[in-house]
Design an enzyme around this catalytic site. Structure first.
Site, PDB file in Angstrom:
ATOM      1  N   ARG A 121       0.830  -1.216   0.000  1.00  0.00           N
ATOM      2  CA  ARG A 121       0.000   0.000   0.000  1.00  0.00           C
ATOM      3  C   ARG A 121       0.865   1.267   0.000  1.00  0.00           C
ATOM      4  O   ARG A 121       0.602   2.212  -0.756  1.00  0.00           O
ATOM      5  CB  ARG A 121      -0.929   0.006   1.225  1.00  0.00           C
ATOM      6  N   HIS A 155       4.213   1.601  -0.677  1.00  0.00           N
ATOM      7  CA  HIS A 155       5.412   1.742  -1.506  1.00  0.00           C
ATOM      8  C   HIS A 155       5.336   1.192  -2.926  1.00  0.00           C
ATOM      9  O   HIS A 155       6.224   1.471  -3.718  1.00  0.00           O
ATOM     10  CB  HIS A 155       6.607   1.106  -0.785  1.00  0.00           C
ATOM     11  N   LYS A 215       3.357  12.492   7.135  1.00  0.00           N
ATOM     12  CA  LYS A 215       4.578  11.682   6.982  1.00  0.00           C
ATOM     13  C   LYS A 215       5.605  12.475   6.164  1.00  0.00           C
ATOM     14  O   LYS A 215       5.288  12.954   5.084  1.00  0.00           O
ATOM     15  CB  LYS A 215       4.236  10.365   6.284  1.00  0.00           C
ATOM     16  N   VAL A 248       8.578  11.734   4.542  1.00  0.00           N
ATOM     17  CA  VAL A 248       9.117  11.177   3.300  1.00  0.00           C
ATOM     18  C   VAL A 248       8.464   9.833   3.026  1.00  0.00           C
ATOM     19  O   VAL A 248       8.350   9.010   3.937  1.00  0.00           O
ATOM     20  CB  VAL A 248      10.648  10.927   3.392  1.00  0.00           C
ATOM     21  N   ASN A 249       8.042   9.615   1.790  1.00  0.00           N
ATOM     22  CA  ASN A 249       7.549   8.291   1.402  1.00  0.00           C
ATOM     23  C   ASN A 249       7.893   8.023  -0.051  1.00  0.00           C
ATOM     24  O   ASN A 249       7.697   8.882  -0.904  1.00  0.00           O
ATOM     25  CB  ASN A 249       6.039   8.190   1.608  1.00  0.00           C
ATOM     26  N   THR A 250       8.375   6.815  -0.299  1.00  0.00           N
ATOM     27  CA  THR A 250       8.825   6.437  -1.634  1.00  0.00           C
ATOM     28  C   THR A 250       7.863   5.450  -2.283  1.00  0.00           C
ATOM     29  O   THR A 250       7.454   4.479  -1.644  1.00  0.00           O
ATOM     30  CB  THR A 250      10.224   5.784  -1.543  1.00  0.00           C
ATOM     31  N   ARG A 267       8.290  14.200  -0.766  1.00  0.00           N
ATOM     32  CA  ARG A 267       8.855  14.935   0.370  1.00  0.00           C
ATOM     33  C   ARG A 267       7.921  16.042   0.795  1.00  0.00           C
ATOM     34  O   ARG A 267       7.532  16.882  -0.010  1.00  0.00           O
ATOM     35  CB  ARG A 267      10.204  15.568  -0.012  1.00  0.00           C
ATOM     36  N   HIS A 321       9.445  -3.372   4.913  1.00  0.00           N
ATOM     37  CA  HIS A 321       9.876  -2.052   5.373  1.00  0.00           C
ATOM     38  C   HIS A 321      10.787  -1.427   4.324  1.00  0.00           C
ATOM     39  O   HIS A 321      11.712  -2.072   3.855  1.00  0.00           O
ATOM     40  CB  HIS A 321      10.604  -2.219   6.710  1.00  0.00           C
TER      41      HIS A 321
HETATM   42  N1  UDP Z   1       9.152  -2.554  10.457  1.00  0.00           N
HETATM   43  C1  UDP Z   1      10.102  -3.542  10.558  1.00  0.00           C
HETATM   44  N2  UDP Z   1      11.384  -3.193  10.816  1.00  0.00           N
HETATM   45  C2  UDP Z   1      11.744  -1.898  10.958  1.00  0.00           C
HETATM   46  C3  UDP Z   1      10.769  -0.902  10.841  1.00  0.00           C
HETATM   47  C4  UDP Z   1       9.489  -1.270  10.589  1.00  0.00           C
HETATM   48  O1  UDP Z   1       9.804  -4.714  10.428  1.00  0.00           O
HETATM   49  O2  UDP Z   1      12.911  -1.642  11.179  1.00  0.00           O
HETATM   50  C5  UDP Z   1       7.787  -2.936  10.178  1.00  0.00           C
HETATM   51  C6  UDP Z   1       6.811  -2.192  11.050  1.00  0.00           C
HETATM   52  O3  UDP Z   1       6.481  -2.959  12.170  1.00  0.00           O
HETATM   53  C7  UDP Z   1       5.612  -1.990  10.164  1.00  0.00           C
HETATM   54  C8  UDP Z   1       6.160  -2.125   8.759  1.00  0.00           C
HETATM   55  O4  UDP Z   1       7.495  -2.571   8.859  1.00  0.00           O
HETATM   56  O5  UDP Z   1       4.650  -2.988  10.357  1.00  0.00           O
HETATM   57  C9  UDP Z   1       6.105  -0.820   8.066  1.00  0.00           C
HETATM   58  O6  UDP Z   1       6.951   0.068   8.718  1.00  0.00           O
HETATM   59  P1  UDP Z   1       6.729   1.612   8.587  1.00  0.00           P
HETATM   60  O7  UDP Z   1       5.369   1.945   9.029  1.00  0.00           O
HETATM   61  O8  UDP Z   1       7.888   2.281   9.190  1.00  0.00           O
HETATM   62  O9  UDP Z   1       6.689   1.837   7.045  1.00  0.00           O
HETATM   63  P2  UDP Z   1       7.589   1.261   5.924  1.00  0.00           P
HETATM   64  O10 UDP Z   1       8.885   0.950   6.481  1.00  0.00           O
HETATM   65  O11 UDP Z   1       6.872   0.071   5.376  1.00  0.00           O
HETATM   66  O12 UDP Z   1       7.587   2.327   4.943  1.00  0.00           O
HETATM   67  N1  UDP Z   2      10.908   6.414   3.933  1.00  0.00           N
HETATM   68  C1  UDP Z   2      10.668   6.272   2.577  1.00  0.00           C
HETATM   69  N2  UDP Z   2      11.679   6.568   1.707  1.00  0.00           N
HETATM   70  C2  UDP Z   2      12.906   6.977   2.114  1.00  0.00           C
HETATM   71  C3  UDP Z   2      13.138   7.107   3.493  1.00  0.00           C
HETATM   72  C4  UDP Z   2      12.114   6.825   4.369  1.00  0.00           C
HETATM   73  O1  UDP Z   2       9.577   5.885   2.182  1.00  0.00           O
HETATM   74  O2  UDP Z   2      13.778   7.216   1.257  1.00  0.00           O
HETATM   75  C5  UDP Z   2       9.818   6.119   4.858  1.00  0.00           C
HETATM   76  C6  UDP Z   2       9.704   4.647   5.188  1.00  0.00           C
HETATM   77  O3  UDP Z   2       8.346   4.333   5.192  1.00  0.00           O
HETATM   78  C7  UDP Z   2      10.251   4.557   6.563  1.00  0.00           C
HETATM   79  C8  UDP Z   2       9.893   5.905   7.136  1.00  0.00           C
HETATM   80  O4  UDP Z   2       9.984   6.817   6.056  1.00  0.00           O
HETATM   81  O5  UDP Z   2       9.673   3.521   7.294  1.00  0.00           O
HETATM   82  C9  UDP Z   2      10.790   6.352   8.233  1.00  0.00           C
HETATM   83  O6  UDP Z   2      12.086   6.383   7.740  1.00  0.00           O
HETATM   84  P1  UDP Z   2      13.288   6.213   8.721  1.00  0.00           P
HETATM   85  O7  UDP Z   2      13.176   4.889   9.342  1.00  0.00           O
HETATM   86  O8  UDP Z   2      14.529   6.585   7.999  1.00  0.00           O
HETATM   87  O9  UDP Z   2      12.847   7.331   9.713  1.00  0.00           O
HETATM   88  P2  UDP Z   2      13.494   7.928  10.947  1.00  0.00           P
HETATM   89  O10 UDP Z   2      13.167   6.949  12.013  1.00  0.00           O
HETATM   90  O11 UDP Z   2      14.935   8.052  10.601  1.00  0.00           O
HETATM   91  O12 UDP Z   2      12.751   9.204  11.008  1.00  0.00           O
END
Ligand code: UDP
Ligand code: UDP
Length: 123
Positions: A10, A12, A40, A42-44, A84, A118
């Site tokens: 959903r 990414h 949020k 940043v999201n890719t 961003r 993730h």
């Molecule tokens: N998650 C994980 N390891 C991490 C960070 C997150 O397994 O280091 C899991 C977290 O429990 C969540 C899912 O990955 O269910 C998505 O994490 P997040 O909401 O940060 O977004 P995403 O990383 O998918 O963008």
């Molecule tokens: N994220 C992303 N693209 C990026 C960096 C971050 O989509 O290039 C998203 C991803 O969902 C990740 C969340 O932003 O789970 C938080 O990123 P990060 O774990 O780096 O966050 P921090 O804990 O450093 O704020």
């Protein structure tokens, strides 16, 4: 209940968009319900076939920056769009800049089947 794997899809995966316009992120962040509260930062989104993204889990082990499980990096550059949050943007008016890139992506994977859960970042 949404699994971590479903959440990854959903937030990414967007394999089918061929033309990314300036309004892409504002539309997609809302459509996929990833804006959050507060917005949020940043999201890719990844514009590659799902099988190619899932394949990242099966090879390309790289060290993670922190103590996180196993990180996996794609063996080729992938078409992605970084969304961003613009400065001064305040929930619920989350206003995003749309940046198209070709970069290696790094994910963590979990489960059986071992699939992306993730998005760590891109290099
Ligand atoms: N998650 C994980 N390891 C991490 C960070 C997150 O397994 O280091 C899991 C977290 O429990 C969540 C899912 O990955 O269910 C998505 O994490 P997040 O909401 O940060 O977004 P995403 O990383 O998918 O963008
Ligand atoms: N994220 C992303 N693209 C990026 C960096 C971050 O989509 O290039 C998203 C991803 O969902 C990740 C969340 O932003 O789970 C938080 O990123 P990060 O774990 O780096 O966050 P921090 O804990 O450093 O704020």
């Amino acid at each position: 209940k949404e699994t971590q794997a479903d959440e990854f899809l959903r937030q990414h995966m967007d394999p089918d968009t061929s033309k990314v316009t300036a309004s892409y992120c504002n539309t997609m962040m809302k459509l996929r319900n990833v804006m959050g509260e507060p917005c949020k930062p940043v999201n890719t989104f990844i514009h590659e076939p799902l099988r190619d993204v899932q394949a990242i889990c099966l090879k390309g082990d790289v060290p993670c920056k922190n103590t996180k499980s196993d990180c996996h990096q794609s063996s080729s550059k992938m078409r992605i769009t970084d969304c961003r949050l613009k400065k001064g943007s305040i929930y619920p008016q989350c206003d995003y800049e749309t940046q198209q890139k070709r970069k290696y992506i790094i994910v963590t994977c979990e489960g059986n089947p071992y699939v992306p859960v993730h998005f760590v970042g891109s290099v």
